[in-house]
Structure formats: structure tokens, C-alpha cells
Write an enzyme that holds these catalytic residues in place. Structure first.
Site: not given
Length: 255
Positions: A154, A161
Site C-alpha cells: 500500500y 489515508k
């Protein structure tokens, strides 16, 4: 039978595929009585095609959340279509390929800046663009992927995020006086267009096969869509700055 969004007017971003969380949020919102308007970028025609699969027709507006001209004209376009807004769904995220897939230590700042702008700062940009239409208050709901952990593959979307989650809390703080709530749904991995752009995404998804206490279906975005609709409704009138997990419980399981 009346729905929990009867009479609500909702703007929804990010309807790119029928499998996307935003599509299911739009579908459930309409089923629950809402009027909706969709935004799309960079291919509004793709969203228009997917929108035909919704229960009712929905207008699609082109919106690049990094483009000030697009943001400045948004309120006028939505006002012409719906008049006012009661809710906004932020389902927008992007990182260049060199910011994903195990390249964390080598990613240039330019790519990190793009990920932060599109995936985190855009929540503030969208909120402020829509705020003039929310004079009676309302609900802003975004989508995150649990940023308290470092996930395989990720990479810089993780810090993006985390920035999104912090941005949501600060928006909740500053917009609360206007009766506007801001919350996030933290969903598990789904086979969306965004997920498919992450190299090695299957490695990340494998975590759910081994740790989820409830069965997790990567092809089923409806639970997350329903979570969004619940937060858009009046059933959470004093819930703001919160992250609601729709991940089959992975977030609370230890090693």
C-alpha cells in the site's frame, strides 16, 4: 414504506464501476429515498454508463478535485440540479504507480504530493465547495483503509489515508458549528478499480482470509455502501469525526 434518506439530496463522487463502493452507496441511497447527483473524472462518460444501472436516473458532473475552476463551479451546477445538499460522499483516491507496490523508500516527493492532494486534501476541497449548499447542516462521508497499520504493497497510500483521517477530524471540528458532520467508513479490501491499480494487491487482501472473524467477500461492496448511507441519514445526528469499520472485524484482531 419510507426510506431513511427520504427527501435528502446527496452528491456522490467516485462511481467508476458497478463493483465500486460509491456505486453501491448511490444505489442504496436511491432505494432509501434520496435524490442523488454524481461527479466523475477523468471519464464522465464511463460514470454515465454505469449510472444507467442505478434504480433511477442520475445527473453526472465532471469534477477534478485538484482543479480550482471545477471546484468553484460545482455549487452552481449542483444548485441548478438539486437546489441544496444534505450529504456528500467522498470516494476519491489516487497514487502514481511509483508510490505503490513496495517502492516506499524510493518514491519521489512529486508522486507523494499527488497522492496527498487527490486522496486527502480533496476531502477539504470538496467539503468547502459544497458547504454553500448545506446551510441546513448535513453529513459528509469519506472512505479510508485503516491507516493505523503499515499494509503490504500500500506504501504511500497509507500515509495519504492517515492524512485523510486527520483531515476528517479537523473538518468535523470546524464544520460542527454549521451542523455538518464528517465521518469515514473504513472498509476492507475490495476488487474496485482503485484496488486493481495497486501492484501485489492480492498480498494485502490475503490478510482478510487469515484474520477476519467474519467472512469477507472482496466482490461485495454493498456492506460498505450501506454504512455510508447510514452515516448520511439522521440516525447518527451527533456522530462526527468518527471512523466506522466495515471490515469483518479485522481492525480489532491482534497477531
Amino acid at each position: 414504506m419510507s426510506g431513511i434518506l427520504d427527501g435528502k439530496r446527496i452528491l456522490i463522487t467516485g462511481v467508476l464501476m458497478e463493483s465500486s463502493i460509491a456505486f453501491h452507496a448511490a444505489k442504496v441511497a436511491q432505494e432509501q429515498g434520496a435524490e442523488i447527483i454524481l461527479t466523475a473524472f477523468p471519464r464522465p462518460t464511463l460514470t454515465e454508463r454505469i449510472a444507467r444501472k442505478l434504480p433511477k436516473p442520475a445527473k453526472v458532473i465532471e469534477l477534478d478535485v485538484t482543479n480550482d475552476e471545477h471546484l468553484d463551479r460545482l455549487a452552481g451546477l449542483v444548485r441548478d440540479e438539486l437546489g441544496t445538499l444534505d450529504g456528500v460522499v467522498h470516494s476519491i483516491g489516487f497514487a502514481p504507480q511509483d508510490a505503490l507496490g513496495g517502492n516506499f523508500l524510493n518514491t519521489p516527493f512529486e508522486s507523494v504530493a499527488t497522492a496527498m492532494h487527490v486522496s486527502a486534501f480533496s476531502l477539504k476541497s470538496l467539503a468547502m465547495a459544497c458547504k454553500p449548499l448545506m446551510s441546513e447542516g448535513g453529513s459528509i462521508v469519506g472512505l479510508t483503509f485503516d491507516a493505523q497499520f503499515a499494509w503490504p504493497q500500500y506504501d504511500w497510500m497509507g500515509p495519504a489515508k492517515a492524512a485523510l483521517e486527520a483531515t476528517s477530524r479537523y473538518l468535523a471540528r470546524d464544520l460542527g458549528k454549521d451542523g455538518i458532520r464528517c465521518n469515514l467508513i473504513s472498509a476492507g479490501p475490495l476488487g474496485s478499480m482503485a484496488a486493481k491499480s495497486i501492484p501485489g494487491f492480492s498480498d494485502l487482501a490475503e490478510v482478510w482470509n487469515t484474520r477476519a472473524p467474519m467472512a469477507w467477500d472482496m466482490s461485495d461492496a454493498e456492506p460498505a455502501g450501506r454504512g455510508i448511507v447510514a452515516l448520511l441519514s439522521d440516525f447518527f445526528p451527533r456522530t462526527t469525526g468518527e471512523i466506522i469499520h466495515v471490515d469483518s472485524g479485522v481492525h480489532m484482531i491482534g497477531a
